[in-house]
Design a protein around this motif. Sequence first.
Motif, PDB file in Angstrom:
ATOM      1  N   VAL A 197       0.760  -1.289  -0.055  1.00 36.36           N
ATOM      2  CA  VAL A 197       0.008   0.011  -0.138  1.00 36.36           C
ATOM      3  C   VAL A 197       0.826   1.140  -0.007  1.00 36.36           C
ATOM      4  N   LEU A 198       1.825   1.037   0.858  1.00 33.55           N
ATOM      5  CA  LEU A 198       2.756   2.492   0.875  1.00 33.55           C
ATOM      6  C   LEU A 198       3.644   2.862  -0.285  1.00 33.55           C
ATOM      7  N   ASP A 199       3.723   1.983  -1.141  1.00 32.77           N
ATOM      8  CA  ASP A 199       4.216   2.059  -2.625  1.00 32.77           C
ATOM      9  C   ASP A 199       3.281   2.968  -3.498  1.00 32.77           C
ATOM     10  N   LEU A 200       2.109   3.423  -3.270  1.00 32.50           N
ATOM     11  CA  LEU A 200       1.217   4.277  -3.843  1.00 32.50           C
ATOM     12  C   LEU A 200       1.224   5.475  -3.077  1.00 32.50           C
ATOM     13  N   SER A 201       2.289   6.140  -2.520  1.00 32.49           N
ATOM     14  CA  SER A 201       2.584   7.196  -1.794  1.00 32.49           C
ATOM     15  C   SER A 201       3.758   7.931  -2.437  1.00 32.49           C
ATOM     16  N   PRO A 202       3.735   9.362  -1.972  1.00 35.14           N
ATOM     17  CA  PRO A 202       4.870  10.064  -2.440  1.00 35.14           C
ATOM     18  C   PRO A 202       6.251   9.691  -2.011  1.00 35.14           C
ATOM     19  N   LEU A 203       6.377   8.861  -0.792  1.00 37.51           N
ATOM     20  CA  LEU A 203       7.416   8.512  -0.343  1.00 37.51           C
ATOM     21  C   LEU A 203       8.058   7.418  -1.210  1.00 37.51           C
ATOM     22  N   LEU A 204       7.404   6.413  -2.088  1.00 36.21           N
ATOM     23  CA  LEU A 204       8.019   5.564  -2.738  1.00 36.21           C
ATOM     24  C   LEU A 204       7.844   5.745  -4.113  1.00 36.21           C
ATOM     25  N   MET A 205       6.628   6.335  -4.588  1.00 37.78           N
ATOM     26  CA  MET A 205       6.030   6.490  -5.909  1.00 37.78           C
ATOM     27  C   MET A 205       6.539   7.917  -6.315  1.00 37.78           C
ATOM     28  N   ARG A 206       7.571   8.039  -6.759  1.00 34.96           N
ATOM     29  CA  ARG A 206       8.179   9.302  -7.138  1.00 34.96           C
ATOM     30  C   ARG A 206       8.845   8.980  -8.642  1.00 34.96           C
ATOM     31  N   ALA A 207       8.853   9.900  -9.449  1.00 32.53           N
ATOM     32  CA  ALA A 207       9.641  10.058 -10.837  1.00 32.53           C
ATOM     33  C   ALA A 207      10.987  10.423 -10.439  1.00 32.53           C
ATOM     34  N   THR A 208      11.779  10.024 -11.267  1.00 35.84           N
ATOM     35  CA  THR A 208      13.300  10.469 -11.160  1.00 35.84           C
ATOM     36  C   THR A 208      13.578  11.717 -11.977  1.00 35.84           C
ATOM     37  N   GLU A 209      13.881  12.745 -11.360  1.00 36.41           N
ATOM     38  CA  GLU A 209      13.661  14.184 -11.826  1.00 36.41           C
ATOM     39  C   GLU A 209      15.049  14.802 -12.040  1.00 36.41           C
ATOM     40  N   SER A 210      15.917  14.194 -11.599  1.00 43.51           N
ATOM     41  CA  SER A 210      17.249  14.668 -11.960  1.00 43.51           C
ATOM     42  C   SER A 210      18.269  13.904 -12.511  1.00 43.51           C
ATOM     43  N   PRO A 211      19.130  14.550 -13.638  1.00 49.63           N
ATOM     44  CA  PRO A 211      19.154  15.992 -14.136  1.00 49.63           C
ATOM     45  C   PRO A 211      17.934  16.409 -14.549  1.00 49.63           C
ATOM     46  N   HIS A 212      17.054  15.612 -15.315  1.00 52.05           N
ATOM     47  CA  HIS A 212      15.977  15.788 -16.101  1.00 52.05           C
ATOM     48  C   HIS A 212      14.948  14.626 -15.675  1.00 52.05           C
ATOM     49  N   LEU A 213      13.574  14.743 -16.030  1.00 51.26           N
ATOM     50  CA  LEU A 213      12.462  14.066 -15.949  1.00 51.26           C
ATOM     51  C   LEU A 213      12.891  12.755 -16.917  1.00 51.26           C
ATOM     52  N   ARG A 214      13.003  11.470 -16.097  1.00 50.49           N
ATOM     53  CA  ARG A 214      13.364  10.289 -16.786  1.00 50.49           C
ATOM     54  C   ARG A 214      12.100   9.260 -16.876  1.00 50.49           C
ATOM     55  N   ASN A 215      11.245   9.611 -15.707  1.00 51.27           N
ATOM     56  CA  ASN A 215      10.152   8.490 -15.853  1.00 51.27           C
ATOM     57  C   ASN A 215       9.004   9.109 -15.193  1.00 51.27           C
ATOM     58  N   GLN A 216       7.863   8.561 -14.828  1.00 43.95           N
ATOM     59  CA  GLN A 216       6.681   9.046 -14.591  1.00 43.95           C
ATOM     60  C   GLN A 216       6.656   8.558 -12.784  1.00 43.95           C
ATOM     61  N   HIS A 217       5.875   9.315 -12.015  1.00 47.52           N
ATOM     62  CA  HIS A 217       5.546   8.822 -10.802  1.00 47.52           C
ATOM     63  C   HIS A 217       4.802   7.314 -10.890  1.00 47.52           C
ATOM     64  N   ALA A 218       3.842   6.954 -11.509  1.00 43.64           N
ATOM     65  CA  ALA A 218       3.248   5.854 -11.832  1.00 43.64           C
ATOM     66  C   ALA A 218       2.726   5.466 -13.185  1.00 43.64           C
ATOM     67  N   LEU A 219       2.375   4.236 -13.415  1.00 38.31           N
ATOM     68  CA  LEU A 219       1.876   4.053 -14.755  1.00 38.31           C
ATOM     69  C   LEU A 219       0.649   3.023 -14.594  1.00 38.31           C
ATOM     70  N   LEU A 220      -0.259   3.251 -15.193  1.00 36.96           N
ATOM     71  CA  LEU A 220      -1.371   2.288 -14.872  1.00 36.96           C
ATOM     72  C   LEU A 220      -1.528   1.205 -16.253  1.00 36.96           C
ATOM     73  N   ILE A 221      -1.139   0.099 -15.888  1.00 38.14           N
ATOM     74  CA  ILE A 221      -1.321  -0.844 -17.061  1.00 38.14           C
ATOM     75  C   ILE A 221      -2.353  -1.554 -17.182  1.00 38.14           C
ATOM     76  N   PHE A 222      -3.002  -1.941 -18.439  1.00 35.45           N
ATOM     77  CA  PHE A 222      -4.111  -2.798 -18.636  1.00 35.45           C
ATOM     78  C   PHE A 222      -3.319  -4.009 -19.738  1.00 35.45           C
ATOM     79  N   ARG A 223      -4.392  -5.021 -19.887  1.00 37.91           N
ATOM     80  CA  ARG A 223      -3.746  -6.119 -20.646  1.00 37.91           C
ATOM     81  C   ARG A 223      -3.612  -5.750 -22.103  1.00 37.91           C
TER      82      ARG A 223
END
Length: 265
Positions: A197-223
């Motif tokens: 559950v805690l993976d869905l919080s800003p403590l762990l669900m964080r994009a890599t922003e340095s030195p630039h935006l490299r991914n997103q906070h989270a992705l919703l994946i469907f089949r």
Amino acid sequence: MFQLLFLGLPLFLLLAPRKIYGWVLGVFVLAVGWLSWELGRPMSMDNDWGRWGQMIVMGAMLLWLAAYGLRALIDLIVSRKFRLDLIDYRPFRAGLAIVLTGWSGWQFASPIARWVGGWTLLIIGAAVSLFLLTLAWRSVRGRWVLIPVGATIIVGMVNILSWPPAVARAAEARAVGQPYCIMIGDGDGDYRPARTVLDLSPLLMRATESPHLRNQHALLIFRGGGGLHFSYRRERFEQGYEGDEYVDHPLCTPRPFFAAQLPLW
């Protein structure tokens, strides 16, 4: 809020009586800390502000600094001929303590949580805040620093714990009964499946922003494809950048009510 600060803070920095000037400086340091954080974000600060918004914010901060510098210069000149009342800097120190505590939490809490575990860090934070507040109750001298630091830690933890239900609701609203899984930023520019559950919080669900935006906070994946990314500002999953919809992971298996089935620990 920004418009009020933009117009009113320079006037207060220039004209506020010395008896309340410490409080004005406290608001000043909080405003500068907040806008400095906004300027460091890799996305527009409010919908489509973009670079124009960044220029406005930077101009506001320079205007505040100019007003503060002019007031300091005037006080210096006047103090050579007249005796001035002392300024109570305790509110300023409290504001500075809040900003530094918030900045430290933003910079270091997430990597430490990935190392020692999110719940372990929250327990440590609760213990530290309780210790600081107890110390403040016994120490009158340091109360203006200890209470803001302890209170900021508590507010940060409450904010962290408030996000998993919001993320789960946003995922279910987008899934509409479809099986799905949630991939979160892993802190190294890649993704991993949410495991607790805690993976869905800003403590762990964080994009890599340095030195630039490299991914997103989270992705919703469907089949059948997905890649909707989560926006903390809009509190929803929305269309991501080109390519995100093709992100897949062998351990991220879509299933109904994925977020509701995550374990607490």
